[in-house]
Scaffold this active site. Sequence first.
Site, PDB file in Angstrom:
ATOM      1  N   TYR A  86       0.793  -1.236   0.000  1.00  0.00           N
ATOM      2  CA  TYR A  86       0.000   0.000   0.000  1.00  0.00           C
ATOM      3  C   TYR A  86       0.821   1.281   0.000  1.00  0.00           C
ATOM      4  O   TYR A  86       0.421   2.272  -0.587  1.00  0.00           O
ATOM      5  CB  TYR A  86      -0.913   0.035   1.236  1.00  0.00           C
ATOM      6  CG  TYR A  86      -1.952  -1.053   1.243  1.00  0.00           C
ATOM      7  CD1 TYR A  86      -3.253  -0.776   0.839  1.00  0.00           C
ATOM      8  CD2 TYR A  86      -1.636  -2.342   1.621  1.00  0.00           C
ATOM      9  CE1 TYR A  86      -4.214  -1.767   0.835  1.00  0.00           C
ATOM     10  CE2 TYR A  86      -2.595  -3.340   1.624  1.00  0.00           C
ATOM     11  CZ  TYR A  86      -3.882  -3.050   1.234  1.00  0.00           C
ATOM     12  OH  TYR A  86      -4.831  -4.029   1.222  1.00  0.00           O
ATOM     13  N   ASN A 158      -7.266   4.172  -3.722  1.00  0.00           N
ATOM     14  CA  ASN A 158      -7.868   3.126  -2.902  1.00  0.00           C
ATOM     15  C   ASN A 158      -8.994   3.715  -2.070  1.00  0.00           C
ATOM     16  O   ASN A 158      -8.747   4.596  -1.231  1.00  0.00           O
ATOM     17  CB  ASN A 158      -6.819   2.520  -1.965  1.00  0.00           C
ATOM     18  CG  ASN A 158      -7.403   1.463  -1.035  1.00  0.00           C
ATOM     19  OD1 ASN A 158      -8.066   0.531  -1.489  1.00  0.00           O
ATOM     20  ND2 ASN A 158      -7.186   1.628   0.270  1.00  0.00           N
ATOM     21  N   GLU A 159     -10.222   3.279  -2.319  1.00  0.00           N
ATOM     22  CA  GLU A 159     -11.374   3.686  -1.511  1.00  0.00           C
ATOM     23  C   GLU A 159     -11.474   5.199  -1.317  1.00  0.00           C
ATOM     24  O   GLU A 159     -11.855   5.679  -0.263  1.00  0.00           O
ATOM     25  CB  GLU A 159     -11.344   2.995  -0.129  1.00  0.00           C
ATOM     26  CG  GLU A 159     -11.398   1.488  -0.232  1.00  0.00           C
ATOM     27  CD  GLU A 159     -11.743   0.792   1.091  1.00  0.00           C
ATOM     28  OE1 GLU A 159     -11.939   1.473   2.107  1.00  0.00           O
ATOM     29  OE2 GLU A 159     -11.824  -0.449   1.078  1.00  0.00           O
ATOM     30  N   ASP A 201     -16.348  -1.718  -1.146  1.00  0.00           N
ATOM     31  CA  ASP A 201     -17.532  -2.477  -1.547  1.00  0.00           C
ATOM     32  C   ASP A 201     -18.761  -1.852  -0.904  1.00  0.00           C
ATOM     33  O   ASP A 201     -19.356  -2.395   0.019  1.00  0.00           O
ATOM     34  CB  ASP A 201     -17.357  -3.942  -1.130  1.00  0.00           C
ATOM     35  CG  ASP A 201     -18.494  -4.833  -1.621  1.00  0.00           C
ATOM     36  OD1 ASP A 201     -19.333  -4.351  -2.403  1.00  0.00           O
ATOM     37  OD2 ASP A 201     -18.541  -6.008  -1.206  1.00  0.00           O
ATOM     38  N   GLU A 266      -8.835  -6.814  -1.738  1.00  0.00           N
ATOM     39  CA  GLU A 266      -8.768  -7.299  -0.353  1.00  0.00           C
ATOM     40  C   GLU A 266      -9.963  -8.227  -0.194  1.00  0.00           C
ATOM     41  O   GLU A 266     -11.034  -7.932  -0.716  1.00  0.00           O
ATOM     42  CB  GLU A 266      -8.956  -6.171   0.679  1.00  0.00           C
ATOM     43  CG  GLU A 266      -7.849  -5.162   0.742  1.00  0.00           C
ATOM     44  CD  GLU A 266      -8.157  -3.985   1.707  1.00  0.00           C
ATOM     45  OE1 GLU A 266      -9.218  -3.992   2.381  1.00  0.00           O
ATOM     46  OE2 GLU A 266      -7.332  -3.059   1.757  1.00  0.00           O
ATOM     47  N   TYR A 298      -6.582 -10.220   2.919  1.00  0.00           N
ATOM     48  CA  TYR A 298      -6.130  -9.207   3.855  1.00  0.00           C
ATOM     49  C   TYR A 298      -5.901  -9.902   5.192  1.00  0.00           C
ATOM     50  O   TYR A 298      -6.870 -10.458   5.738  1.00  0.00           O
ATOM     51  CB  TYR A 298      -7.201  -8.119   3.992  1.00  0.00           C
ATOM     52  CG  TYR A 298      -6.719  -6.879   4.697  1.00  0.00           C
ATOM     53  CD1 TYR A 298      -5.957  -5.943   4.013  1.00  0.00           C
ATOM     54  CD2 TYR A 298      -6.992  -6.663   6.040  1.00  0.00           C
ATOM     55  CE1 TYR A 298      -5.495  -4.809   4.654  1.00  0.00           C
ATOM     56  CE2 TYR A 298      -6.535  -5.529   6.679  1.00  0.00           C
ATOM     57  CZ  TYR A 298      -5.786  -4.601   5.985  1.00  0.00           C
ATOM     58  OH  TYR A 298      -5.324  -3.480   6.613  1.00  0.00           O
TER      59      TYR A 298
END
Length: 476
Positions: A86, A158-159, A201, A266, A298
């Site tokens: 990450y 990411n997100e 998600d 993940e 994860y």
Amino acid sequence: MFTQTLALLALYAHTALAVQPLVIQGSNFVNSVTGNRYQILGVAYQPGGEAGYKPQSGEDPLSNGDVCLRDAALMQRLGVNAIRVYNVSPDINHDECASIFNAVGIYMLLDVNAPFSGESINRGDPESSYTASYLNRTFAVVEAFKNYPNTLLFFAGNEVINDVPTGANIPPYMRAVTRDLKNYIAKHSTRSIPVGYSAADVRDTLIDTWNYLQCTTTGDDSDPSRVDLFALNSYSWCGDSTFQTSSYDTLISDFQSTSVPVFFSEYGCNKPSPRIFTEVPVLYGPLMTPVMSGGLVYEFSQETSNYGLVSIASNGSLQLRQDYDALQGQYNSLNLTAIQGSRAENTSVTPPTCNSTLILESGFNNNFTIPETPSGAQDIINNGVSSSNVGKLVPVTNTKVSQVVQGTNGQTMDLSITVLADDQSNTPSGQTSSTAPTTTTSSAPAATTSKKSGATNLKITSCALLAVGFLAVILL
Ligand SMILES: *[C@@H]1O[C@H](CO)[C@@H](O)[C@H](O)[C@H]1NC(C)=O
Ligand SMILES: *[C@@H]1O[C@H](CO)[C@@H](O)[C@H](O)[C@H]1NC(C)=O
Ligand SMILES: *[C@@H]1O[C@H](CO)[C@@H](O)[C@H](O)[C@H]1NC(C)=O
Ligand SMILES: *[C@@H]1O[C@H](CO)[C@@H](O)[C@H](O)[C@H]1NC(C)=O
Ligand SMILES: *[C@@H]1O[C@H](CO)[C@@H](O)[C@H](O)[C@H]1NC(C)=O
Ligand SMILES: *[C@@H]1O[C@H](CO)[C@@H](O)[C@H](O)[C@H]1NC(C)=O
């Protein structure tokens, strides 16, 4: 001097034992040499959690070769073929770690962002964080990793979109960063490295995010602002669930027509704990593999969030957790011939044309006009980053793990990596770690062999090792 240069060149040719770069064809990852489909059997790798990223003291998860050797040996036994990292610093040398993971057939998925100010797009204020200096750092990450053959892809975000309000403001910036990274790679990398996005998600925004990012404004896949792949972080399968109860069935019907590879960046709900990973045979089974390309569990190390496969002590000793044994058992039951050995289907899929009608959720951005590249950043795209930290493979000479590693039963394991031939990615070994006799020879993993003979390539390895010794003598 001239002879030495020749020797070095010859040496480099021999030590460049490498995984084959992967390419994207339609909705699949494909081995660029064998043409076989590749599915991700991965783990998220961030020992120390976010605090393991300490650029001021020269540390990130890929900065210490001894640590990477220990973890690569355990991942090789486990059967993973990819890690996600990450937070990496573009100014740190990652050659040892990248070369170790390459040698054991493990690809790297790298996020270009990091936690400190100026190192990511700020969800609350995208406009003022989309700067030349921010982009320069992401380009420098590309420089640091572009020459490793096992660099699989970069995540541009990411997100960042995690609800409808962020879905209103962030999507054009994600396309903009994707465009800038892809333009940089096209100009400064000898091979094309895919760029994509890792989504939360969240039902309200997942499908709109996928459509916003995968669509094309040019009518074909030449639009640089379009993602090359789409991933999601999924925790909906908990304990002994099913394809329906976990809503995996909904995901599969939603992504049925995807124009890019889709996978779990993940997965692995940790309730109940320890985990039993019954989602693994489903994820890699006939219900999901026609649409998805696998996923990453994860996560490798136990951190405060309690998702670890192993516990790492501050002195470097390590103990496997029950989750490791459970995941290994599930991986061992997979039919790898079906997963990795098949020709890719769905190799050409036409991307949807960007259109506000693609966006379903009211309030989610449906305007595909994206911010222009900041002018300072365009100069860097044209001329390259002014940094000399360009990673390269180095010989992997030490294969024996020095730290104390114990199985879940408390027994100390004798651990080494096995350097694979240069066309192989790692696969589950069929062995169990905590109960098996712990000798070095039994740790040799089974690898997917392709047309090339593994034996020939192993001879090249020893030839390279001899050459290293020989060269060391010359240089002394
Ligand atoms: C891929 O091909 C399979 C088999 O033809 C089909 O069932 C599936 O729907 C296709 N998936 C996508 C994402 O196009
Ligand atoms: C390392 O730390 C672990 C856990 O605290 C401890 O059990 C072990 O004895 C230590 N090993 C050494 C060599 O200090
Ligand atoms: C594994 O998959 C291959 C290819 O689909 C198939 O031919 C083979 O029978 C499978 N093996 C087992 C043990 O199911
Ligand atoms: C968007 O889709 C609508 C409905 O399919 C269509 O009428 C319109 O022409 C499209 N717009 C563009 C710019 O393609
Ligand atoms: C789309 O966004 C651009 C840039 O923010 C803006 O200039 C344009 O007016 C927007 N178009 C619509 C239809 O809202
Ligand atoms: C870009 O990043 C590199 C690597 O961190 C650094 O050496 C260079 O000074 C940066 N350039 C600009 C213009 O920020």
